[in-house]
Write a protein that holds these residues in place. Structure first.
Motif, mmCIF file in Angstrom:
data_model
loop_
_atom_site.group_PDB
_atom_site.id
_atom_site.type_symbol
_atom_site.label_atom_id
_atom_site.label_comp_id
_atom_site.label_asym_id
_atom_site.label_seq_id
_atom_site.Cartn_x
_atom_site.Cartn_y
_atom_site.Cartn_z
ATOM 1 N N GLU A 72 0.864 -1.149 0.141
ATOM 2 C CA GLU A 72 -0.020 -0.077 -0.066
ATOM 3 C C GLU A 72 0.952 1.242 0.065
ATOM 4 O OE1 GLU A 72 -2.838 0.114 3.343
ATOM 5 O OE2 GLU A 72 -4.187 1.441 2.061
ATOM 6 N N VAL A 90 1.183 4.229 -2.718
ATOM 7 C CA VAL A 90 0.857 5.476 -2.638
ATOM 8 C C VAL A 90 2.234 6.510 -3.062
ATOM 9 C CG1 VAL A 90 0.454 7.309 -1.014
ATOM 10 C CG2 VAL A 90 -0.925 5.190 -1.076
ATOM 11 N N MET A 102 -7.435 -3.087 0.663
ATOM 12 C CA MET A 102 -6.436 -2.100 0.586
ATOM 13 C C MET A 102 -6.630 -1.605 -0.963
ATOM 14 S SD MET A 102 -3.278 -2.256 -1.040
ATOM 15 C CE MET A 102 -2.524 -3.518 -1.279
ATOM 16 N N ARG A 110 -9.133 0.773 -1.337
ATOM 17 C CA ARG A 110 -8.718 2.314 -0.939
ATOM 18 C C ARG A 110 -7.797 3.052 -1.878
ATOM 19 N NH1 ARG A 110 -7.831 -0.238 3.974
ATOM 20 N NH2 ARG A 110 -5.697 -0.575 3.891
ATOM 21 N N ILE A 111 -6.916 2.026 -2.619
ATOM 22 C CA ILE A 111 -5.874 2.721 -3.615
ATOM 23 C C ILE A 111 -6.765 2.958 -5.016
ATOM 24 C CG2 ILE A 111 -4.035 1.900 -5.098
ATOM 25 C CD1 ILE A 111 -3.257 2.641 -2.128
ATOM 26 N N TRP A 121 -8.406 6.355 -3.911
ATOM 27 C CA TRP A 121 -7.503 7.244 -3.877
ATOM 28 C C TRP A 121 -6.877 7.646 -5.289
ATOM 29 C CZ3 TRP A 121 -1.928 7.043 -5.341
ATOM 30 C CH2 TRP A 121 -1.506 7.905 -4.720
#
Lengths: 566, 188
Positions: free
Chosen positions: B111, B115, B159, B162-163, B166
């Motif tokens: 993760e 990011v 995960m 979420r990515i 984002w």
């Protein structure tokens, strides 16, 4: 038509008369209002607290306001460049709004006298026919202009840079500026209410002096913090922006940042209601601020100008100078007198403190950088970059010493130095040695103790940490003796401070100290992992310090015995 | 020009205005050079510590995770991930082995790469997910895990979700497509 003819006859444009009428409606006399406001705006260029911090004299080309504007703009450029492309628009807006609000709050506290409540106004305009309401209106208008100006200087750059973020549109510019003005109006109003109401007056002089350095500290923080971010192998900043703590969402700054990023989709989807809600909040706070300020203005009385603290702490009883620790570290009574004088001046003279403490900032910054970037390892077991900051912290202890010792020459009360010249100091060399000891024991020893604690905690090896602290102690002692021999040429606190004098004359010596420190650090680095070589290095350093001590005593004895202080 | 003239209000305003113009120009330069700033967005990996190299060689040779690996600190275990990320060619067995021992640690580490990493590093990290979680099969990973670490497929999916969100917010469309493909592969 009749109005315009009348205004031409009066020599004023019609809009001015409209403003006059508005002022009249508010019970404000237009002419004194304009005169006062103009005077206050000009005085904004000469603000005294920042003048002291930026060492601006009345005859300097650049006014304190120029330097403060430059600092604000530079902070915003550094911060924007650091965050740009690295974090999302929300975090960018949050940080930029937070920095802007911090600057405005500290500015209001620092400039409280100049922009909010100045009792000395009464002496200047007390005898003039200026109604309280007119005075209040001029003061508050000036305050609003000040808030607007500082906000613009801290927000214009992030507002432009924010438009270039991947997740922002050109709407970022107007919404960010609106959010910054709303935040700063609220924050400045709140701080005025806090002081005018709850604390019943103005902020203390010490607090003002300390906060005047906020901009400089912020620049320092963004510069070294930026380096830490670039060096950070764990990408903490990016991960913080990605995983913000939940409580952040409940802060007003986060609400305003949410308003700013909601503009990405255009005017229609922007959360204007957040901004709309902030307006009555700011108006409400300012309403209370105006109420409290009007009361404060109306209570200004002649004789209350003596708000500044005029009393100082009582002096020690004769024969008890310095206390037990001073007795322990000094031998002759001249040494103890100098130790006490230097300690007292460091405690009392804010200018001296502010010239001395920042030079220690580099050590603190390197410790923080080292901890943050995992480069504060034990040099006896680690090679390469991992141990570089540890060595830098030790040898950077030598950098502040020349600056501090040199600055002991200057004082605002230098005219009183005749007392020192006339005092019965028989051994002036010992007196200078007392000054060196005061710097060593009062300023650098506590830093070294903290450094030892950090090393011991980080390395999990107190013995090695103690050994390195001893090396640090030798570095401090050696530099102190070198400074005593080379730059301690006058009795302390006997010269006025001129622009550039606080650093300029010792620049070559400071450069020499840095070079020697760099050389020693290199030798330390290569010898640290070989016990015999490291022992030899420490022994050599010890001998070098002894030689410097002998040299310093010989030079100062001769200097003061033959010629006397210049 | 005399100093006294420079100190007049009009000249002081010009000087302050000059400061503003200079900083606004700097801001415009920053905005127009986003690729320059993005070039420096990448994870910096340290080489595998010398004391862990024999362990890595043993893992490559046997294709199994020695028991001693489970006793390493998280930082040391993470060093193997960083080592894998710096290999010139994708090595297929290591992700399975690493994930089987410490799945949560590697989900968090991936993760972070997704990011903070460069485009190439992100692609490589997604490949790690595919090799570690998809090809091995997550249930197998749980069975092989002897350290008592419990996780499930939904942790990886969560995960990646979420990515995905984002990446959508940050308008990283090509990266988002890659994430979506990995999610699809993982669900299959």
């Amino acid at each position: 038509m009749r109005d315009s003819v009348a205004s031409r006859k009066a020599g004023r444009p019609p809009e001015v008369r409209l403003v006059d009428r508005m002022l009249h409606g508010l019970g404000v006399s237009a002419r004194p209002y304009r005169a006062l406001l103009q005077a206050y705006l000009i005085m904004d260029f000469r603000n005294q607290q920042y003048g002291r911090v930026t060492y601006s004299n009345p005859k300097d080309i650049f006014t304190p306001l120029f330097w403060v504007t430059g600092q604000n703009l530079l902070i915003s450029v550094f911060l924007s460049a650091l965050l740009f492309a690295r974090v999302d628009a929300f975090f960018f807006a949050l940080m930029a709004l937070g920095a802007s609000a911090l600057v405005i709050v500290t500015s209001i506290i620092v400039e409280f006298n100049e922009v909010v409540l100045d009792p000395s106004d009464l002496e200047i305009i007390g005898h003039q026919p200026v109604p309280v309401r007119t005075y209040s209106a001029a003061r508050v208008t000036n305050l609003l202009v000040y808030v607007f100006y500082i906000t613009l200087s801290t927000s214009i750059v992030p507002a432009i840079v924010g438009m270039g973020l991947r997740d922002a549109s050109w709407w970022f510019f107007p919404t960010f500026l609106l959010a910054a003005f709303a935040c700063n109006l609220f924050a400045s109003g709140a701080i005025i209410v806090l002081y005018a109401w709850m604390f019943g007056g103005r902020p203390g002089e010490s607090l003002q002096e300390i906060l005047a350095w906020t901009q400089a500290a912020l620049m320092f923080l963004t510069f070294y913090g930026g380096q830490a971010v670039l060096r950070d192998t764990n990408d903490r900043l990016e991960m913080l922006a990605y995983h913000l703590p939940e409580w952040v969402a409940y802060t007003p700054l986060a609400w305003m940042a949410d308003f700013v990023i909601s503009s990405e989709g255009g005017f229609a989807v922007t959360k204007w209601w957040i901004f709309a809600a902030s307006v009555p909040a700011a108006i409400g706070v300012w309403g209370i601020a105006l109420w409290r300020l009007s009361l404060a203005y109306s209570r200004l009385q002649p004789g209350r100008t003596a708000w500044q603290r005029t009393t100082v702490r009582p002096l020690s009883q004769p024969g008890t100078l310095g206390g037990a620790f001073a007795k322990l570290v000094t031998r002759l009574h001249e040494e103890r007198t100098a130790y006490w004088l230097c300690s007292t001046m460091l405690r009392r003279d804010q200018n001296l403190r502010m010239r001395s403490w920042p030079s220690l900032g580099i050590v603190v910054a390197f410790v923080a950088l080292g901890l943050f970037s995992d480069q504060l390892d034990d040099p006896t077991v680690t090679t390469g970059r991992a141990a570089i900051m540890s060595l830098a912290c030790i040898y950077l202890l030598s950098i502040p010493i020349p600056t501090i010792i040199h600055n002991l020459r200057f004082s605002r009360e230098h005219a009183a130095s005749w007392i020192l010249y006339a005092s019965p100091i028989e051994n002036r060399a010992a007196f200078c040695e007392g000054l060196r000891k005061a710097i060593t024991y009062r300023i650098l020893l506590p830093v070294l103790v903290v450094l030892f604690a950090v090393f011991a905690f980080r390395w999990q090896n107190p013995l090695v940490a103690l050994l390195h602290a001893f090396v640090g102690w030798l570095v401090i002692q050696g530099t102190g003796y070198g400074c005593a021999a080379a730059i301690m040429r006058k009795l302390p606190f006997t010269s006025p401070l001129g622009r550039g004098e606080s650093l300029g004359p010792i620049a070559p010596f400071a450069a020499a100290v840095s070079s020697v420190a760099g050389l020693l650090a290199t030798i330390h680095y290569y010898s640290a992992r070989i016990p015999a070589a490291f022992a030899a290095y420490i022994a050599s350093l010890f001998v070098l310090v002894l030689i410097l001590r002998w040299l310093a005593r010989r030079i100062t004895d001769r200097r003061y015995a033959v010629r006397g202080p210049a | 020009m005399k100093n006294s003239e420079i100190r007049k209000l009009k000249m002081q305003l010009v000087l302050v205005g000059g400061l503003f113009v200079f900083c606004i120009a700097t801001a415009i330069v920053i905005v127009n050079n986003r690729p320059f700033f993005e070039k420096y967005l990448l994870e910096k990996y340290k080489p595998l510590p010398t004391n862990l190299i024999p362990l890595a060689q043993k893992m490559e040779k046997t294709g199994e995770v020695p028991e001693v690996f489970g006793r390493l600190t998280e930082k040391q275990q993470g060093a193997f991930y960083e080592h894998w990320m710096t290999l010139a060619e994708v090595e297929k067995d290591t992700p399975k082995m690493l994930v089987s021992v410490a799945p949560s640690l590697h989900i968090a580490r991936v993760e972070q790469t997704l990011v903070c990493g460069s485009q190439e590093q992100r692609t490589r990290a997604l490949r790690f997910v595919e090799l570690g979680f998809v090809e091995l099969g997550f249930e197998s990973a749980l069975v092989q895990s002897g350290s008592g670490v419990s996780t499930n497929n939904s942790e990886v999916l969560s995960m990646l979700g979420r990515i995905d969100g984002w990446a959508t917010r940050r308008r990283l469309s090509s990266f988002r497509t890659e994430v979506d493909e990995t999610i699809v592969a993982l669900k299959q």
